[in-house]
Motif scaffolding. Sequence first.
Motif, PDB file in Angstrom:
ATOM      1  N   GLY A 151       6.992  -2.451  30.653  1.00  0.00           N
ATOM      2  CA  GLY A 151       5.874  -3.219  31.188  1.00  0.00           C
ATOM      3  C   GLY A 151       4.714  -2.393  31.708  1.00  0.00           C
ATOM      4  O   GLY A 151       3.571  -2.833  31.693  1.00  0.00           O
ATOM      5  N   PHE A 152       4.983  -1.205  32.215  1.00  0.00           N
ATOM      6  CA  PHE A 152       3.956  -0.340  32.791  1.00  0.00           C
ATOM      7  C   PHE A 152       3.116  -1.106  33.815  1.00  0.00           C
ATOM      8  O   PHE A 152       1.905  -1.244  33.696  1.00  0.00           O
ATOM      9  CB  PHE A 152       3.090   0.301  31.707  1.00  0.00           C
ATOM     10  CG  PHE A 152       3.779   1.477  31.067  1.00  0.00           C
ATOM     11  CD1 PHE A 152       3.496   2.764  31.474  1.00  0.00           C
ATOM     12  CD2 PHE A 152       4.757   1.279  30.098  1.00  0.00           C
ATOM     13  CE1 PHE A 152       4.156   3.855  30.922  1.00  0.00           C
ATOM     14  CE2 PHE A 152       5.432   2.356  29.548  1.00  0.00           C
ATOM     15  CZ  PHE A 152       5.135   3.650  29.951  1.00  0.00           C
ATOM     16  N   GLY A 153       3.832  -1.568  34.844  1.00  0.00           N
ATOM     17  CA  GLY A 153       3.217  -2.288  35.951  1.00  0.00           C
ATOM     18  C   GLY A 153       3.671  -1.709  37.276  1.00  0.00           C
ATOM     19  O   GLY A 153       4.114  -0.541  37.338  1.00  0.00           O
ATOM     20  N   PRO A 154       3.611  -2.487  38.347  1.00  0.00           N
ATOM     21  CA  PRO A 154       3.937  -1.979  39.680  1.00  0.00           C
ATOM     22  C   PRO A 154       5.368  -1.473  39.844  1.00  0.00           C
ATOM     23  O   PRO A 154       5.650  -0.688  40.753  1.00  0.00           O
ATOM     24  CB  PRO A 154       3.683  -3.187  40.586  1.00  0.00           C
ATOM     25  CG  PRO A 154       2.696  -4.021  39.842  1.00  0.00           C
ATOM     26  CD  PRO A 154       3.042  -3.850  38.394  1.00  0.00           C
ATOM     27  N   ARG A 155       6.298  -1.896  38.974  1.00  0.00           N
ATOM     28  CA  ARG A 155       7.707  -1.493  39.117  1.00  0.00           C
ATOM     29  C   ARG A 155       8.092  -0.294  38.250  1.00  0.00           C
ATOM     30  O   ARG A 155       9.272   0.083  38.202  1.00  0.00           O
ATOM     31  CB  ARG A 155       8.623  -2.663  38.740  1.00  0.00           C
ATOM     32  CG  ARG A 155       8.510  -3.880  39.629  1.00  0.00           C
ATOM     33  CD  ARG A 155       9.518  -4.936  39.200  1.00  0.00           C
ATOM     34  NE  ARG A 155       9.244  -5.419  37.843  1.00  0.00           N
ATOM     35  CZ  ARG A 155      10.191  -5.843  36.989  1.00  0.00           C
ATOM     36  NH1 ARG A 155      11.456  -5.822  37.341  1.00  0.00           N
ATOM     37  NH2 ARG A 155       9.847  -6.290  35.789  1.00  0.00           N
ATOM     38  N   THR A 156       7.158   0.327  37.590  1.00  0.00           N
ATOM     39  CA  THR A 156       7.515   1.366  36.625  1.00  0.00           C
ATOM     40  C   THR A 156       8.188   2.574  37.270  1.00  0.00           C
ATOM     41  O   THR A 156       9.025   3.218  36.631  1.00  0.00           O
ATOM     42  CB  THR A 156       6.273   1.792  35.815  1.00  0.00           C
ATOM     43  OG1 THR A 156       5.843   0.673  35.030  1.00  0.00           O
ATOM     44  CG2 THR A 156       6.570   2.951  34.891  1.00  0.00           C
ATOM     45  N   ALA A 157       7.874   2.886  38.495  1.00  0.00           N
ATOM     46  CA  ALA A 157       8.559   4.011  39.161  1.00  0.00           C
ATOM     47  C   ALA A 157      10.065   3.767  39.208  1.00  0.00           C
ATOM     48  O   ALA A 157      10.862   4.682  38.972  1.00  0.00           O
ATOM     49  CB  ALA A 157       8.001   4.222  40.572  1.00  0.00           C
TER      50      ALA A 157
ATOM     51  N   VAL B  95      -2.646   1.618  28.801  1.00  0.00           N
ATOM     52  CA  VAL B  95      -2.454   3.058  28.640  1.00  0.00           C
ATOM     53  C   VAL B  95      -1.116   3.401  29.272  1.00  0.00           C
ATOM     54  O   VAL B  95      -0.880   3.088  30.445  1.00  0.00           O
ATOM     55  CB  VAL B  95      -3.590   3.866  29.305  1.00  0.00           C
ATOM     56  CG1 VAL B  95      -3.343   5.359  29.134  1.00  0.00           C
ATOM     57  CG2 VAL B  95      -4.933   3.474  28.710  1.00  0.00           C
ATOM     58  N   PHE B  96      -0.241   4.041  28.515  1.00  0.00           N
ATOM     59  CA  PHE B  96       1.141   4.223  28.939  1.00  0.00           C
ATOM     60  C   PHE B  96       1.313   5.508  29.752  1.00  0.00           C
ATOM     61  O   PHE B  96       1.917   6.487  29.308  1.00  0.00           O
ATOM     62  CB  PHE B  96       2.058   4.205  27.716  1.00  0.00           C
ATOM     63  CG  PHE B  96       1.873   2.967  26.875  1.00  0.00           C
ATOM     64  CD1 PHE B  96       2.119   1.707  27.414  1.00  0.00           C
ATOM     65  CD2 PHE B  96       1.430   3.057  25.568  1.00  0.00           C
ATOM     66  CE1 PHE B  96       1.939   0.557  26.658  1.00  0.00           C
ATOM     67  CE2 PHE B  96       1.255   1.914  24.798  1.00  0.00           C
ATOM     68  CZ  PHE B  96       1.511   0.661  25.352  1.00  0.00           C
ATOM     69  N   SER B  97       0.769   5.478  30.965  1.00  0.00           N
ATOM     70  CA  SER B  97       0.837   6.622  31.866  1.00  0.00           C
ATOM     71  C   SER B  97       0.639   6.131  33.290  1.00  0.00           C
ATOM     72  O   SER B  97       0.288   4.965  33.525  1.00  0.00           O
ATOM     73  CB  SER B  97      -0.265   7.637  31.525  1.00  0.00           C
ATOM     74  OG  SER B  97      -1.544   7.069  31.795  1.00  0.00           O
ATOM     75  N   ALA B  98       0.854   7.035  34.249  1.00  0.00           N
ATOM     76  CA  ALA B  98       0.634   6.679  35.650  1.00  0.00           C
ATOM     77  C   ALA B  98      -0.819   6.284  35.880  1.00  0.00           C
ATOM     78  O   ALA B  98      -1.103   5.291  36.563  1.00  0.00           O
ATOM     79  CB  ALA B  98       1.020   7.859  36.549  1.00  0.00           C
TER      80      ALA B  98
ATOM     81  N   GLY C 282       5.957   6.515  26.143  1.00  0.00           N
ATOM     82  CA  GLY C 282       5.487   6.806  27.493  1.00  0.00           C
ATOM     83  C   GLY C 282       6.604   6.837  28.518  1.00  0.00           C
ATOM     84  O   GLY C 282       6.697   7.764  29.324  1.00  0.00           O
ATOM     85  N   ILE C 283       7.470   5.839  28.493  1.00  0.00           N
ATOM     86  CA  ILE C 283       8.521   5.766  29.523  1.00  0.00           C
ATOM     87  C   ILE C 283       9.579   6.839  29.286  1.00  0.00           C
ATOM     88  O   ILE C 283      10.143   7.389  30.243  1.00  0.00           O
ATOM     89  CB  ILE C 283       9.150   4.358  29.577  1.00  0.00           C
ATOM     90  CG1 ILE C 283       9.928   4.177  30.890  1.00  0.00           C
ATOM     91  CG2 ILE C 283      10.035   4.085  28.383  1.00  0.00           C
ATOM     92  CD1 ILE C 283       9.063   4.156  32.126  1.00  0.00           C
ATOM     93  N   ILE C 284       9.858   7.179  28.028  1.00  0.00           N
ATOM     94  CA  ILE C 284      10.821   8.244  27.744  1.00  0.00           C
ATOM     95  C   ILE C 284      10.333   9.559  28.333  1.00  0.00           C
ATOM     96  O   ILE C 284      11.087  10.291  28.998  1.00  0.00           O
ATOM     97  CB  ILE C 284      11.050   8.372  26.217  1.00  0.00           C
ATOM     98  CG1 ILE C 284      11.872   7.180  25.710  1.00  0.00           C
ATOM     99  CG2 ILE C 284      11.756   9.693  25.882  1.00  0.00           C
ATOM    100  CD1 ILE C 284      11.918   7.066  24.196  1.00  0.00           C
ATOM    101  N   ARG C 285       9.080   9.880  28.117  1.00  0.00           N
ATOM    102  CA  ARG C 285       8.528  11.136  28.637  1.00  0.00           C
ATOM    103  C   ARG C 285       8.481  11.137  30.158  1.00  0.00           C
ATOM    104  O   ARG C 285       8.791  12.143  30.805  1.00  0.00           O
ATOM    105  CB  ARG C 285       7.136  11.384  28.050  1.00  0.00           C
ATOM    106  CG  ARG C 285       7.163  11.756  26.572  1.00  0.00           C
ATOM    107  CD  ARG C 285       5.790  12.124  26.034  1.00  0.00           C
ATOM    108  NE  ARG C 285       4.913  10.958  25.916  1.00  0.00           N
ATOM    109  CZ  ARG C 285       3.941  10.646  26.752  1.00  0.00           C
ATOM    110  NH1 ARG C 285       3.691  11.420  27.802  1.00  0.00           N
ATOM    111  NH2 ARG C 285       3.200   9.581  26.561  1.00  0.00           N
TER     112      ARG C 285
END
Length: 289
Positions: free
Chosen positions: A268-274, A118-121, A192-195
């Motif tokens: 990737g939407f993992g621990p480094r996404t921030a 799921v492409f979100s926090a 997801g990452i663009i938003r």
Amino acid sequence: MSAFGRLFLGLNLLMAGLLFGSIALAEVPKRIVSVGGSVTEIIYALGQQDRLIGRDRTSSYPAAALALPDIGYARALSPEGVLSVAPDMIIAIEGAGPPETLDVLENAQVDYVPVPEVFSADGITEKIRIVGAALGEETEAEALAQKVEQDLRSAEADAASVAGEHPKKVLFILSTHGGRVMAGGANSAADGIIRMAGAINAVTEFDGYKPMTDEAIAQAAPDVILMMDRGGDHGIAIDALLAMPSIAPTPAAQNAMVVRMNGLHLLGFGPRTASAITELNQALYSEAD
């Protein structure tokens, strides 16, 4: 011996077995194959990398993971490749496959743990908790999930502040094979990452990744082109990209606004996404309109 005595003795033997291990309890998995770059990153972030005995081709971070046996590409796995390393657990991201391979793996008496994408926090923290539960590391996973959530919320808030009332329209291009633009639509990692980075996806008429016509791209009128920084179709030179008939009429081409980022970091939407949110936001808004 009376029936009561036999029952009492049996209970004592059972307790002794539980305490001293003469009765086998569920074993903690020690030979794990991870499928999906974010799954592998989470296992490393939890400090459980010593239990990994194989990884898929998308698992390229951290660099130490590259020393593990490569069991194939996440979406094109073969049962033989996965089972050749004799895992006792497979932790796989949603979308791994093909389905016939998953059927074989799930029937191979090897624990198979699917991890939703799921492409979100919230999606990222749920991944962490699911992987942690599979590893028997719930406490560590909860601590990691809370830290990652805090970092994500902070990065998103900062990105929204930088974007202000004039967010950029971004077109994510997956490939330009044969001169056709394959773009990222709604409900994709790119969307997801663009938003999250304080921008607007220029394409929302379709889900996932699909080819677009020249007319559709011109109508989308992106301010920025976003691509993964890697070879093949993704390695097209910027001049050649901006000269494509589908791209040339756009504001992105007219202002030479192209952003490239490492694919796993970006999507990737993992621990480094921030940190991916911050990097993308800075690249999008580094120059005044």
